[in-house]
Design a protein around this motif. Structure first.
Motif, mmCIF file in Angstrom:
data_model
loop_
_atom_site.group_PDB
_atom_site.id
_atom_site.type_symbol
_atom_site.label_atom_id
_atom_site.label_comp_id
_atom_site.label_asym_id
_atom_site.label_seq_id
_atom_site.Cartn_x
_atom_site.Cartn_y
_atom_site.Cartn_z
ATOM 1 N N HIS A 1 -8.427 -6.150 0.845
ATOM 2 C CA HIS A 1 -8.003 -6.429 -0.532
ATOM 3 C C HIS A 1 -7.958 -7.922 -0.814
ATOM 4 C CE1 HIS A 1 -6.039 -2.196 -0.922
ATOM 5 N NE2 HIS A 1 -7.347 -2.187 -1.078
ATOM 6 N N LEU B 1 -6.527 -3.033 5.734
ATOM 7 C CA LEU B 1 -6.510 -2.768 4.293
ATOM 8 C C LEU B 1 -6.141 -4.044 3.530
ATOM 9 C CD1 LEU B 1 -6.915 -0.149 2.707
ATOM 10 C CD2 LEU B 1 -4.419 0.129 2.687
ATOM 11 N N THR C 1 -9.267 3.392 6.168
ATOM 12 C CA THR C 1 -9.166 1.927 6.176
ATOM 13 C C THR C 1 -10.368 1.319 6.892
ATOM 14 O OG1 THR C 1 -7.777 2.093 8.165
ATOM 15 C CG2 THR C 1 -6.647 1.903 6.060
ATOM 16 N N HIS D 1 0.840 -1.197 0.000
ATOM 17 C CA HIS D 1 0.000 0.000 0.000
ATOM 18 C C HIS D 1 0.875 1.248 0.000
ATOM 19 C CE1 HIS D 1 1.046 0.356 4.219
ATOM 20 N NE2 HIS D 1 0.625 -0.873 4.424
ATOM 21 N N SER E 1 -3.062 -1.020 8.489
ATOM 22 C CA SER E 1 -2.460 -1.610 7.295
ATOM 23 C C SER E 1 -2.975 -3.043 7.129
ATOM 24 C CB SER E 1 -0.931 -1.561 7.438
ATOM 25 O OG SER E 1 -0.292 -2.376 6.504
#
Ligand SMILES: Cc1cc2nc3c(=O)[nH]c(=O)nc-3n(C[C@H](O)[C@H](O)[C@H](O)COP(=O)(O)OP(=O)(O)OC[C@H]3O[C@@H](n4cnc5c(N)ncnc54)[C@H](O)[C@@H]3O)c2cc1C
Ligand SMILES: Cc1cc2nc3c(=O)[nH]c(=O)nc-3n(C[C@H](O)[C@H](O)[C@H](O)COP(=O)(O)OP(=O)(O)OC[C@H]3O[C@@H](n4cnc5c(N)ncnc54)[C@H](O)[C@@H]3O)c2cc1C
Lengths: 478, 392
Positions: B173, B169, B198, B48, B166
């Motif tokens: 995905h 996220l 996020t 990311h 993080s």
């Protein structure tokens, strides 16, 4: 049961169309069953080892304190005392030949109050009664001199120089590998749920519908030994699991300790000890809780907190180190304090039950015992000629010797320094790893401090590449 | 035995930043050993945005950032040897092992840049079964970014610091729903915009003031149990942040450690207690962003050159002394970084002897988040960080 579902008693190469019964089927691929299968495979017998899980050594045998006991503290005159002492000698001699790591660190039994100190001379007498002549009572200063990092409040101790550390993972795998090398059939995923006894043979059926036919049955089903015992028509003991939780500390803690620190044992348990492992960690445990669920191998808040509290007293500096693993094992405790061994001639059946907290040490002696009991049960076995018996050698997993990465190799698991070649061997051997846990027990991959932060994906990718099974399988993704 | 002017351990942002700078400034042979088969360190698998602001002066993704760092190093003539693990260093001799066997190299200076990892479940003493589906963000991102795997369908994220978002996220995905984020602290510890972009956007509930006390499930995760007794069904648990330096090599080499941070004590230019041995990057400050690690590597390069030229070393490299609720403090390329143990309001004061070097404004300080004091303190002096007033 369709005949085609029956498992033949010969290797797939010389498959007879109608299955001949095996001479002996050993039920249970823990350290005990594997040791029995190994010894039987040295004889002129057709043997199968059946294991409910997908791998051997994946039950209680993988979750213990990994000490090769001298048996100094056993109940004198008990079957356990005899077999632990004998098993100790046998395994100590066998381990180095088979690549099973052992370390003779010795132990010191430590008393923490006056009452405990007062029992030390009695323990020394008991050790002698068990044929162990090297235990020696020492004073608190001598204990501190031996182990300077121990906590305050020690009132005395007893040294037991013969206590060894052993690699508990490789032991059953080595036995099974040697058994297979000598013609034993290993059937995994075979959970015996039914037994039909005929005049000369018994048919054991598995949960998945497969079956094996055999003249003799050896029960080495550990925690489920009582269930199998009843299935075969016998009674006399009930297994009530005694859970033992353990904490494994980072290798950086290893310099804190030279040898195993034993507590003064009680009749219920050997108590919480602090011991190095052959892998170079320090282990704290086990607890002892009687529970009902034979599958409850989880750790608990109370257990972990209790261990930390004890550990803080025994070896205060240990608590500053990171924890690498927490796990629990279940002892096959019964209402009896001794092993429950028996032979049934009519039923052509041998039971190795109630092997509670010393089965790793006693395994090879239990195998000898099983052979003798099989004779009682009508199975006479002629040994194979010496040149027909194949030995095996595993890659030693302990830190005591050179490890493969030191000679060179692509390191995949960095914390434990496991090479790609070791993974490949473990995945393609005759008793191969079938999941990550099996891979860990064969190589130490993922057993280290990062618990997979660095290498879990890479290890799964290797396993997938070598076996052709999808990576998600190895990750345990449904 | 071969020889190198400088050996760097670890080809992450810090190690590559230092090595590149050393070569650019004309140091002869600079060798970076990296145990993975690809150089670049952790950014390789954090797919990311959020990398490079202060060193590359553009914002890019982890893999792109890693590739840029590697390119720079190679262009500068750094020798990067992958698949080689450094086993020990002592008296200028570095022992390694790799596919073609063990080797030793003599080094004029050794830079340790071995990075950090997240504290895994066992080290956090979370009891329960040991099923599949328990991950750290690092493992999660390697499965998804490097190996394109799905990890599960419903996850609980443990932690609420930057890296935890993080993880959210990455899970999103990878097609994995996030059932909840859980933190024992009263609030999350990241930036509001990061949270919004996020977890906020995906309506992930943030459960504060509770911790995971049990993992349930024998073969695969089935649920987690929280301190308040709540049971959340999930097949995946991601333990995020709670950094521990990968300090085995440093400790085995005899370097003293900061108690809380568990990182080797080093001064502002990476000098440790052992002459010729430097420690840089997240190994010394768990954890900062990659750009700061790279800048720290560059700053250390100058000090390495001084050492190579003059063989001069400070007599004592002292840790920065801290008072609770400050947990630890360490040097970065931009001053001092520190962590507090809890949400706390007040001012922080930095002293050398009786002299107050710096005093912050009165404000709320957040745990698990880097707190930077922009001051270049002389490394070998005794620095004391203490809260001067503390209002709850
Ligand atoms: C906490 C703890 C610490 C210990 N420390 C030590 C120590 O330091 N030293 C020592 O010597 N011993 C120690 N022990 C004891 C030792 O681990 C055990 O005695 C030993 O592992 C028992 O081996 P086993 O083969 O009998 O049982 P297990 O390992 O449980 O094997 C039995 C196997 O049978 C299989 N099975 C069960 N039912 C069926 C069925 N119906 N069909 C097919 N297969 C079946 C199971 O899947 C299992 O794999 C400890 C034990 C515990 C729990
Ligand atoms: C999930 C996640 C998200 C992140 N998001 C961001 C972000 O958005 N922006 C940002 O700036 N930063 C982010 N970071 C932080 C950033 O990745 C780190 O700051 C940076 O990677 C630290 O650099 P380093 O060089 O200190 O260590 P690392 O990148 O960890 O590199 C250390 C290297 O050393 C190697 N090594 C270790 N021991 C040895 C040995 N004995 N021999 C040989 N090699 C060895 C390792 O294999 C590794 O490659 C994130 C981190 C994580 C985990």
């Amino acid at each position: 049961m369709a005949a085609s579902d029956a498992v033949p008693s010969h290797s797939p190469g010389d498959n007879p169309p109608t299955a001949e019964p095996f001479d002996v089927v050993v039920v249970g691929g823990g350290v005990v069953g594997c040791a029995v299968a190994r010894l039987l495979s040295h004889h002129q017998l057709s043997v199968a080892l059946v294991e409910a899980r997908d791998d051997v050594g994946a039950g209680t045998s993988k979750a213990n304190t990994a000490i090769l006991h001298t048996g100094f503290d056993a109940v004198p005159g008990s079957v356990e005392a005899r077999l632990v002492a004998r098993g100790y000698q046998l395994l100590r001699a066998y381990a180095p030949t088979a690549g099973i790591s052992v370390e003779e660190t010795g132990a010191v039994l430590v008393a923490w109050d006056d009452e405990q100190a007062a029992t030390l001379p009695k323990l020394a007498v008991k050790a002698e009664a068990n044929g162990y002549a090297h235990a020696e009572v020492i004073d608190a200063a001598a204990v501190h001199a031996l182990e300077p990092h121990l906590g305050d409040g020690i009132t005395g101790g007893m040294i037991v120089p013969g206590e060894h550390l052993i690699d508990p993972w490789s032991t059953p795998i080595a036995f099974a590998t040697e058994a297979v090398a000598n013609g034993c059939h290993l059937l995994t995923g075979f959970q015996v749920v039914g037994a039909t006894a005929g005049a000369e043979t018994t048919t054991l059926t598995a949960a998945d519908g497969r079956s094996v036919c055999t003249h003799h049955v050896v029960n080495a089903a550990g925690l489920h030994g009582d269930t199998l015992h009843r299935l075969l028509g016998f009674d006399g003991f009930t297994v009530r699991p005694r859970r033992g939780e353990l904490i494994v500390f980072d290798k950086l803690a290893r310099p804190l300790l030279g040898r195993t620190i034993l507590p003064v044992p009680t009749s219920h348990t050997k108590g919480v000890l602090v011991a190095p492992t052959v892998f170079g960690n320090i282990m704290l445990g086990p607890t002892a809780d009687d529970i009902d669920d034979k599958g409850a191998t989880g750790s608990t808040r109370i257990g972990v907190d209790g261990l930390l509290q004890k550990g803080r007293r025994i070896l205060p500096a240990l608590l500053h180190e990171e924890v690498t693993a927490v796990y629990a094992g279940l002892r096959a405790a019964t209402e009896h304090s001794d092993y429950q061994l028996s032979a049934q001639r009519e039923a052509r059946y041998v039971c190795l039950g109630g092997i509670r907290s010393t089965g790793l040490t006693a395994a090879m002696a239990l195998a000898e015992e099983a052979l003798a009991l099989l004779a009682e049960a009508g199975c006479t076995a002629m040994p194979k000629a010496a040149d027909e018996v194949h030995g095996i050698r595993m890659t030693p997993l302990g830190e005591g010797r050179e490890r493969p990465y030191q000679r060179g190799g692509t390191v995949v698991c960095h914390c434990e320094r496991v090479t790609a070649q070791e993974l490949e061997i473990a995945l393609t051997s005759s008793v191969p790893a079938t999941d990550l846990d099996g891979l860990r027990r064969r190589t130490r991959a993922l057993a280290g401090r990062c618990q997979g932060f660095y290498c879990s994906a890479e290890v799964c990718a290797h396993a997938a590449a070598v076996t052709g099974r999808p990576m998600s399988d190895w990750m345990g993704v449904q | 035995m071969s020889a190198a002017d400088v050996v760097v351990v670890g080809a992450g942002p810090a190690g590559l930043g230092a090595a590149t700078e050393l070569r650019r400034r004309g140091v002869g042979r600079v060798v970076v050993y990296e145990r993975e088969l690809q150089p670049g360190g952790v950014p390789r698998h954090t797919a990311h945005l959020g990398y490079g602001a202060r060193d590359l002066h553009r914002i890019t993704t982890g893999p792109r950032y890693a590739a840029a760092m590697v390119r720079q190093a190679e262009r500068a003539g750094v020798e990067i040897e992958v698949g080689r693990t450094v086993r020990s260093f002592a008296d200028g001799t570095v022992a390694t092992t790799g596919a073609d066997g063990p080797a030793t190299v003599h080094a004029g200076a050794v830079l340790l840049a071995t990075g950090v990892r997240e504290r895994p479940r066992a080290a956090r003493l979370v009891p329960g079964d040991r099923p599949a589906g328990v991950l750290t963000t690092g493992a999660l991102q390697q499965f998804t970014t490097l190996h394109h795997q799905r990890v599960g369908t419903r996850a609980v994220v443990v932690g609420a610091e930057h890296v935890s978002f993080s993880a959210v996220l990455t899970l999103a995905h990878a097609g994995c729903q996030v059932a909840a984020m859980v933190t024992p602290l009263p609030r999350h510890q990241s930036y509001a915009p990061l949270r919004l972009a996020t977890a906020g956007r995906r309506r992930v509930p943030l459960l504060t003031g509770v911790d995971v006390v049990e993992v349930v499930g024998r073969t695969r995760v089935e649920a987690v149990v929280l301190t308040d007794g709540t049971r959340i069904a999930c097949d995946t648990v991601v333990f995020t942040g709670d950094w521990v330096p990968d300090h085995e090599l440093a400790r085995a080499g005899g370097l003293p450690m900061l108690p809380h941070a568990k990182s080797p004590v080093a001064d502002a230019t990476g000098r440790t207690e052992q002459p010729g041995v430097f420690a840089i990057g997240n190994l010394v400050h768990p954890a900062e962003t990659a750009d700061l690690c790279a800048l720290g590597g560059r700053a250390a390069a100058l000090s390495v050159m001084d050492w190579l030229a003059l063989h001069d070393w400070p007599t004592a490299v002292r840790p920065i002394e801290v008072r609770p609720p400050i947990l630890w403090a360490a040097h970065t390329a931009r001053g001092i970084t520190l962590r507090v143990a809890e949400f706390v309001e007040g001012r922080i004061e930095c002293r050398v002897g009786d002299e107050v070097l710096h005093r912050t404004k009165h404000r709320l300080w957040t745990p698990n988040r880097a707190i930077h004091l922009p001051l270049a303190a002389n490394a070998s002096t005794r620095i004391l960080l203490s809260p001067v007033e503390r209002l709850q």
